[in-house]
Design a protein around this motif. Structure first.
Motif, short mmCIF file in Angstrom:
data_model
loop_
_atom_site.label_atom_id
_atom_site.label_comp_id
_atom_site.label_asym_id
_atom_site.label_seq_id
_atom_site.Cartn_x
_atom_site.Cartn_y
_atom_site.Cartn_z
N ILE A 5 -28.07 -12.07 -12.47
CA ILE A 5 -27.68 -10.91 -11.65
C ILE A 5 -26.16 -10.89 -11.53
CG2 ILE A 5 -27.91 -9.74 -9.45
CD1 ILE A 5 -30.57 -11.21 -9.09
N GLU A 6 -25.54 -9.85 -12.10
CA GLU A 6 -24.10 -9.69 -12.03
C GLU A 6 -23.70 -8.90 -10.80
OE1 GLU A 6 -25.10 -9.08 -16.53
OE2 GLU A 6 -25.91 -8.49 -14.59
N ASN A 31 -28.62 -26.46 -18.65
CA ASN A 31 -29.05 -26.39 -20.04
C ASN A 31 -28.48 -25.19 -20.79
OD1 ASN A 31 -30.57 -28.69 -19.93
ND2 ASN A 31 -32.52 -27.66 -19.66
N TYR A 32 -27.67 -24.39 -20.09
CA TYR A 32 -27.21 -23.14 -20.67
C TYR A 32 -25.69 -23.05 -20.71
CZ TYR A 32 -32.01 -21.58 -20.10
OH TYR A 32 -33.37 -21.48 -20.18
N ALA A 33 -25.18 -22.69 -21.88
CA ALA A 33 -23.83 -22.15 -21.92
C ALA A 33 -23.91 -20.71 -21.43
CB ALA A 33 -23.29 -22.19 -23.35
N MET A 34 -22.83 -20.24 -20.84
CA MET A 34 -22.83 -18.90 -20.25
C MET A 34 -21.72 -18.07 -20.88
SD MET A 34 -25.33 -19.10 -18.19
CE MET A 34 -25.11 -17.54 -17.30
N GLY A 35 -22.00 -16.80 -21.04
CA GLY A 35 -21.01 -15.91 -21.64
C GLY A 35 -20.91 -14.59 -20.90
N TRP A 36 -19.76 -13.97 -21.06
CA TRP A 36 -19.55 -12.60 -20.58
C TRP A 36 -19.29 -11.71 -21.80
CZ3 TRP A 36 -20.35 -10.84 -15.77
CH2 TRP A 36 -20.35 -11.75 -14.71
N PHE A 37 -19.96 -10.58 -21.81
CA PHE A 37 -19.78 -9.58 -22.85
C PHE A 37 -19.56 -8.24 -22.18
CE2 PHE A 37 -21.18 -11.75 -26.79
CZ PHE A 37 -21.60 -12.95 -26.23
N TYR A 94 -20.05 -4.81 -17.95
CA TYR A 94 -19.92 -6.23 -18.23
C TYR A 94 -21.27 -6.92 -18.00
CZ TYR A 94 -14.90 -5.96 -18.80
OH TYR A 94 -13.65 -5.66 -19.28
N TYR A 95 -21.67 -7.70 -19.01
CA TYR A 95 -22.95 -8.39 -18.98
C TYR A 95 -22.75 -9.91 -19.01
CZ TYR A 95 -24.96 -3.87 -20.29
OH TYR A 95 -25.34 -2.55 -20.32
N CYS A 96 -23.58 -10.57 -18.25
CA CYS A 96 -23.63 -12.03 -18.26
C CYS A 96 -24.79 -12.46 -19.16
CB CYS A 96 -23.86 -12.49 -16.82
SG CYS A 96 -24.21 -14.22 -16.59
N GLY A 97 -24.56 -13.47 -19.99
CA GLY A 97 -25.60 -13.97 -20.88
C GLY A 97 -25.75 -15.48 -20.76
N ALA A 98 -26.97 -15.96 -21.01
CA ALA A 98 -27.26 -17.39 -20.97
C ALA A 98 -27.76 -17.83 -22.34
CB ALA A 98 -28.31 -17.70 -19.90
N ASP A 99 -27.14 -18.86 -22.88
CA ASP A 99 -27.46 -19.40 -24.20
C ASP A 99 -27.96 -20.82 -24.02
OD1 ASP A 99 -25.38 -20.39 -27.04
OD2 ASP A 99 -27.55 -20.16 -26.86
N ARG A 100 -29.24 -21.07 -24.36
CA ARG A 100 -29.82 -22.38 -24.17
C ARG A 100 -29.27 -23.36 -25.20
NH1 ARG A 100 -34.21 -24.22 -21.26
NH2 ARG A 100 -35.03 -26.21 -21.96
#
Length: 127
Positions: A5-6, A31-37, A94-100
């Protein structure tokens, strides 16, 4: 499942600042790297910044280097994007993403590597 939730978007004048936040509902946030797009009207989703599970690695798009800072607080399951010296061309959702990634020092720029996404928050920079 991970829910993201952004918050923190809004309208700001050029040269101003905003701080975006992303809250993750998971017991395994580390367990997740996090990114903003971001997505501007009529354009594809674009990488902005990413941070590894413990903050040991990070990456920024050239267009935001020196102006944006990504950070995370694993105790609170939060990731942040501090945006300074905003420009009209930063206007986007702007979106937040989670990369396992597990406990690997990995950050990636490609959206298809990310497993979960938030709903987005609008940032509008007026000139």
């Amino acid at each position: 499942q991970v829910q993201l939730i952004e918050s923190g978007g809004g309208l700001v004048q050029a040269g101003g600042s905003l701080r975006l936040s992303c809250a993750a509902t998971t017991r395994t946030f580390v367990n997740y790297a996090m990114g903003w797009f971001r997505e501007a009207p009529g354009k594809a989703r674009e990488f902005v910044a990413a941070i590894s599970w413990n903050g040991g690695s990070w990456d920024y798009a050239d267009s935001v280097k020196g102006r944006f800072t990504i950070s995370r607080d694993n105790a609170k399951n939060m990731v942040y994007l501090q945006m300074n010296s905003l420009k009209p061309e930063d206007t986007a959702i702007y979106y937040c993403g989670a990369d396992r990634t597990g406990l690997l020092q990995i950050v990636v720029r490609v959206p298809y590597e990310y497993d979960y996404w938030g709903q987005g928050t609008q940032v509008t920079v007026s000139s």
